[in-house]
Design an enzyme around this catalytic site. Structure first.
Site: not given
Ligand code: TYM
Length: 336
Positions: A115, A203, A206
């Protein structure tokens, strides 16, 4: 009681990757364990503002919570739903953990490298992101954190910070399970990474520009089916689960298994040795189309008021639990 906790940011409409990688596994675990575990589901809206938000963050947050119910989440007294920004202990603990984590370990985070792209003008929030995530998890003594594979490194960092903290101050934090145990708990053989449909080396995300590379949860079901039909495959001519050489086909097998809640190996065996890629695509397209049809119909029945009522209750609970843990930490540092 053990705690199972997860969060999904609400910067925009979610993808099928978010749905299959994190949201659906959490809903299935929550429904299976909410009698014997605390289930914490929150929207990390402070994490959202590290980058641009598509639309109004408050509205997006309400929509993301509706997604859990549309995916089948059942409520009971052990299920707690809240917004990160409404529980100020998250930010306070983040600062304290900043003073435990090191620059070296935080700089090694892949998501930070991707990022920031090495630019000095990247905001500090992008760097600090995993420390706030550690606070999100440790405040509630969570053992299991269902997430997609791209987040495993952040769980390992959380564990390291918690172990270092406990070594210095005593057993204040529950150490979250190792990623290998997290995967087992989710009933998987390996972490879930749903791939970009056009470029399956990457992967599904969005932020990818090409429309046909991703399925969004608000896509018309027939449109989503067409995207699956035009997914990139390969010229091997044999259906086989091999993420390295056949990532496109393997991605389709993975999607088929997750959507239908079937073991991946069972789906792999069913298609092993078959040669008609078109048949596999057609089957997966039908599965995704049916999933979206059902999901979107349920989503339309959930009102904002329903969600606001759930949040009011969840945030009362979350503040009580998080403030009690924060006080223990403040005492450890002689801040209180
Ligand atoms: P975020 O919003 O970027 O992603 C949310 C979740 O979606 C999963 N994900 C995927 N899994 C499989 N294939 C994909 N292509 C794919 N794209 C996204 C991510 O692995 C994630 O689980 N940092 C976290 C948010 C967060 C969080 C936390 C999670 C903040 N604090 C505490 C758990 C516990 C995140 O990636 O969000």
């Amino acid at each position: 009681m053990q705690t199972i906790l997860t969060g999904i940011r609400s910067n925009s409409i979610l993808t099928l990757g978010n749905y299959l990688g994190a949201l659906l596994p959490m809903v299935r675990l929550a429904n299976a364990h909410s009698k014997d575990s605390q289930i914490n589901i929150f929207v990390p809206d402070l994490h959202s503002i590290i980058s641009e938000v598509d639309g109004d963050l408050r509205k997006n947050t309400i929509r993301t919570i509706k997604y859990y119910f549309a995916a089948g989440l059942e409520l009971n007294d052990n299920v707690h739903i809240y917004r990160q920004s409404h529980v100020s202990a998250h930010s306070e603990l983040c600062w304290i953990l900043d003073c435990i984590a090191t620059m070296g370990e935080t700089s090694r985070m892949i998501q930070y490298k991707e990022k920031s792209k090495g630019s000095e003008s990247c905001n500090v929030g992008i760097f600090n992101y995993p420390i706030l995530m550690a606070a999100d998890i440790l405040l509630y003594d969570a053992t299991f954190v269902p997430i997609g594979e791209d987040q495993f490194q952040h769980i390992e960092l959380t564990r390291n910070i918690a172990i270092r903290f406990n070594n210095r101050f005593g057993d204040i934090f529950t150490i979250p399970a190792k990623t290998s145990d997290q995967i087992k708990f989710m009933g998987q053989d390996e972490g879930i990474r749903i791939r970009d449909l056009l470029n399956p080396e990457k992967k599904m995300s969005k932020s990818t520009m090409a429309e046909n590379s991703k399925i969004m949860l608000d896509d018309a079901p027939e449109k989503a089916a067409k995207k699956i039909m035009s997914a990139t495959t390969d010229s091997e001519g044999k259906i086989k689960f091999d993420m390295f050489n056949q990532p496109g086909i393997s991605n389709l097998l993975q999607i088929e298994a997750l959507v239908n809640d079937r073991p991946l190996q069972e789906v792999i065996n069913e298609w092993a040795g078959r040669t008609q890629y078109g048949e596999l695509k057609k089957k997966v397209a039908e599965s995704v189309e049916a999933l979206l049809r059902d999901f979107q119909a349920k989503l339309a029945t959930i009102s904002d008021d329903d969600i606001l009522a759930v949040l009011e209750k969840g945030e009362k609970y979350a503040n009580e639990v998080a403030n009690a843990k924060l006080l223990e930490v403040q005492k450890a540092f002689h801040l209180r």
